[in-house]
Scaffold this active site. Structure first.
Site, short mmCIF file in Angstrom:
data_model
loop_
_atom_site.label_atom_id
_atom_site.label_comp_id
_atom_site.label_asym_id
_atom_site.label_seq_id
_atom_site.Cartn_x
_atom_site.Cartn_y
_atom_site.Cartn_z
N GLY A 128 0.83 -1.19 0.00
CA GLY A 128 0.00 0.00 0.00
C GLY A 128 0.87 1.24 0.00
O GLY A 128 2.06 1.20 0.32
N CYS A 129 0.28 2.38 -0.34
CA CYS A 129 1.06 3.62 -0.44
C CYS A 129 1.60 4.04 0.92
O CYS A 129 2.82 4.22 1.09
CB CYS A 129 0.24 4.72 -1.10
SG CYS A 129 -1.38 5.01 -0.35
N TYR A 130 0.73 4.21 1.91
CA TYR A 130 1.20 4.58 3.24
C TYR A 130 2.14 3.51 3.81
O TYR A 130 3.12 3.83 4.49
CB TYR A 130 0.03 4.76 4.21
CG TYR A 130 -0.80 5.99 3.98
CD1 TYR A 130 -0.26 7.27 4.16
CD2 TYR A 130 -2.15 5.90 3.63
CE1 TYR A 130 -1.03 8.40 3.98
CE2 TYR A 130 -2.93 7.03 3.44
CZ TYR A 130 -2.36 8.29 3.61
OH TYR A 130 -3.12 9.41 3.44
N PHE A 300 7.39 10.31 -1.84
CA PHE A 300 7.22 9.52 -3.06
C PHE A 300 5.87 9.82 -3.67
O PHE A 300 5.08 10.60 -3.12
CB PHE A 300 7.36 8.02 -2.77
CG PHE A 300 6.43 7.49 -1.71
CD1 PHE A 300 5.33 6.73 -2.03
CD2 PHE A 300 6.68 7.73 -0.36
CE1 PHE A 300 4.48 6.24 -1.06
CE2 PHE A 300 5.83 7.24 0.63
CZ PHE A 300 4.73 6.50 0.28
#
Length: 331
Positions: A128-130, A300
């Site tokens: 996941g992003c986080y 990012f």
């Protein structure tokens, strides 16, 4: 000359069939964009009126060399179960399989073992992003022995609204939107965010962190920040020691770079904006603060290294080609 000839031979004789299950969503669309200039793949598509038909989806999945799942968790599990072709390799961008030990975790920079498992696996779960930003900090800290596994980690993060899905994007971009959308919005108030299980497991933590994410009024980009009280660490270290550890851990990585030491009195600038890596697959790690309170931030693109870019990078590794093929990075 030889590398050029090998690349030429590869491009003319290798063609992989790719199916994107859920290409209408943000992640699926971004994966598709990263394939636009590639001549080594062939996108196979499902008829629009049959995209939820299990039989038709099974046909597409089993005809592909690689299938990307860009779906809600339940749908991703159902699609993965439709695969009966042992040669089809699945890359899942949902949360569904990230803590499943039978699936490789798609963050190759974390450790040599992660890269090797991705390369040899038929099932890869993209972080996941986080989680990507959090684990990029926590995993090296735990592995190095600097941070104990029971450390009370608190994560603070901000993201552009593109990470919230199509419905939220429409709300943010509506002409007469709610005034509350004009400021950062804290959410995950019950501390039950879907990324917590993978952050805890992959990082090697014994307890779930406190997690405070904000969605903000800009489209794309993310920062994740974690602070350390040096008095609570497993061993005595300075902020510079921590920076040296990160620089060594990510040395030679194409997409994860550690910025120069930003210790007390040496900050080149007073702000770390969250959106400057949008459109790339790069991640930067910053270490700053002082020897009592050591701060680390990752920056990012939540749609790049935090989603579609990471998925394409994993596919490249699984193909055995340059991991940067079709991706953009910073120097």
């Amino acid at each position: 000359m030889i590398p050029y000839l090998l690349e030429l031979l590869y491009n003319h004789n290798m063609s992989y069939k790719i199916f994107i299950d859920g290409k209408e969503g943000t992640t699926g669309l971004k994966i598709f964009e990263r394939f636009e200039k590639r001549n080594d793949i062939e996108i196979i598509s499902i008829d629009e009126d049959k995209r939820k038909d299990p039989a038709e989806k099974a046909k597409m999945i089993n005809a592909s060399d690689f299938t990307f799942l860009c779906l809600p968790d339940a749908a991703a599990i159902e699609s993965a179960q439709l695969c009966t072709n042992p040669k089809t390799r699945i890359i899942d961008a949902s949360t569904a399989h990230r803590v499943n030990p039978d699936w490789a975790y798609g963050f190759p920079e974390l450790d040599k073992s992660f890269r090797e498992k991705i390369a040899g696996s038929n099932r890869v779960a993209v972080p996941g992003c986080y989680a990507s930003g959090s684990i990029a900090i926590c995993y090296p800290l735990v592995k190095s022995g600097i941070m104990p596994k029971d450390y009370p980690v608190a994560i603070h993060a901000v993201s552009g609204y593109s990470g919230a899905g199509k419905k939220a994007i429409a709300q943010y971009e509506a002409e007469n939107r709610d005034i509350g959308l004009e400021s950062p919005r804290l959410y995950a108030l019950t501390q039950q965010h879907k990324h917590l299980p993978e952050i805890t497991k992959i990082s090697g933590l014994e307890y779930d962190p406190i997690f405070n994410p904000y969605i903000c009024d800009y489209f794309q980009g993310m920062t994740v920040t974690i602070g350390l009280h040096s008095r609570l660490l497993a061993k005595k270290v300075t902020a510079h020691d921590v920076w040296e550890m990160f620089a060594s851990h990510y040395e030679g990585c194409r997409f994860v770079k550690v910025a120069g030491f930003m210790g007390e009195g040496t900050l080149p600038e007073q702000f770390i904006p969250a959106n400057t890596l949008a459109g790339t697959n790069s991640m930067q790690v910053f270490v700053y603060g002082n020897d009592d309170r050591i701060m680390m931030t990752t920056r990012f693109d939540n749609l790049g290294k935090g989603a579609s870019g990471a998925a394409v990078q994993c596919m490249n590794i699984m193909m055995g080609i340059d991991e940067a093929t079709g991706l953009t990075s910073i120097d």
